[in-house]
Design a protein around this motif. Structure first.
Motif, PDB file in Angstrom:
ATOM      1  N   ARG A 180      33.720  13.289  -9.034  1.00  0.00           N
ATOM      2  CA  ARG A 180      33.546  14.003  -7.769  1.00  0.00           C
ATOM      3  C   ARG A 180      34.075  13.167  -6.619  1.00  0.00           C
ATOM      4  N   LYS A 192      34.035  11.302  -2.998  1.00  0.00           N
ATOM      5  CA  LYS A 192      32.984  10.487  -2.395  1.00  0.00           C
ATOM      6  C   LYS A 192      32.312  11.196  -1.214  1.00  0.00           C
ATOM      7  N   LEU A 193      33.093  11.857  -0.398  1.00  0.00           N
ATOM      8  CA  LEU A 193      32.557  12.518   0.792  1.00  0.00           C
ATOM      9  C   LEU A 193      32.588  14.032   0.643  1.00  0.00           C
ATOM     10  N   PHE A 194      31.532  14.696   1.073  1.00  0.00           N
ATOM     11  CA  PHE A 194      31.430  16.157   1.061  1.00  0.00           C
ATOM     12  C   PHE A 194      31.728  16.743  -0.316  1.00  0.00           C
ATOM     13  N   ALA A 195      31.162  16.141  -1.360  1.00  0.00           N
ATOM     14  CA  ALA A 195      31.463  16.529  -2.740  1.00  0.00           C
ATOM     15  C   ALA A 195      31.128  17.990  -3.028  1.00  0.00           C
ATOM     16  N   GLY A 196      30.089  18.527  -2.411  1.00  0.00           N
ATOM     17  CA  GLY A 196      29.715  19.914  -2.655  1.00  0.00           C
ATOM     18  C   GLY A 196      30.697  20.922  -2.095  1.00  0.00           C
ATOM     19  N   PHE A 197      31.558  20.478  -1.198  1.00  0.00           N
ATOM     20  CA  PHE A 197      32.517  21.381  -0.559  1.00  0.00           C
ATOM     21  C   PHE A 197      33.947  21.156  -1.022  1.00  0.00           C
ATOM     22  N   ARG A 198      34.131  20.222  -1.954  1.00  0.00           N
ATOM     23  CA  ARG A 198      35.481  19.899  -2.426  1.00  0.00           C
ATOM     24  C   ARG A 198      35.543  20.026  -3.944  1.00  0.00           C
ATOM     25  N   GLN A 228      35.930  19.371  -7.883  1.00  0.00           N
ATOM     26  CA  GLN A 228      35.612  18.282  -8.796  1.00  0.00           C
ATOM     27  C   GLN A 228      36.752  18.194  -9.817  1.00  0.00           C
ATOM     28  N   TYR A 283      35.428  24.008  -9.149  1.00  0.00           N
ATOM     29  CA  TYR A 283      33.990  23.958  -8.909  1.00  0.00           C
ATOM     30  C   TYR A 283      33.268  24.354 -10.154  1.00  0.00           C
TER      31      TYR A 283
END
Length: 94
Positions: free
Chosen positions: A67, A69-75, A77, A94
């Motif tokens: 994943r 490092k930053l804003f993993a839920g919005f970028r 995988q 996703y």
């Protein structure tokens, strides 16, 4: 995320729900749960790399999810599927 691969002449499907985190391998009538949404570690993890291991038709299957490092839920995988140590599929999503 859904990734289909061939193992021993049969289709094996890796699935991961972006919403619940439920992760499994499905082959014919067999379902191998790799990660359950009821486990706390499914939702809270600071590692950038998560590895799931399973056995299907006598073959070792390893799925790696990396994943951002930053804003993993919005970028997206990045997923890699290895069967007996050989890379058989690579996907981002996703």
């Amino acid at each position: 995320m859904r990734i289909e691969i061939e193992i021993a002449g049969a289709t094996v499907v890796f699935t991961r729900s972006w919403f619940t985190g439920a992760t499994k391998l499905v082959a014919r009538q067999t379902e191998v749960t790799l990660q359950s949404p009821t486990e706390v570690s499914t939702h809270f993890n600071v590692d950038l790399l998560r590895v799931w291991e399973g056995k299907v038709f006598g073959h070792d299957v390893v799925i790696e999810k990396r994943r951002p490092k930053l804003f993993a839920g919005f970028r997206p995988q990045h997923f890699r599927v290895l069967v007996d140590g050989a890379l058989v599929a690579e996907r981002s999503g996703y």
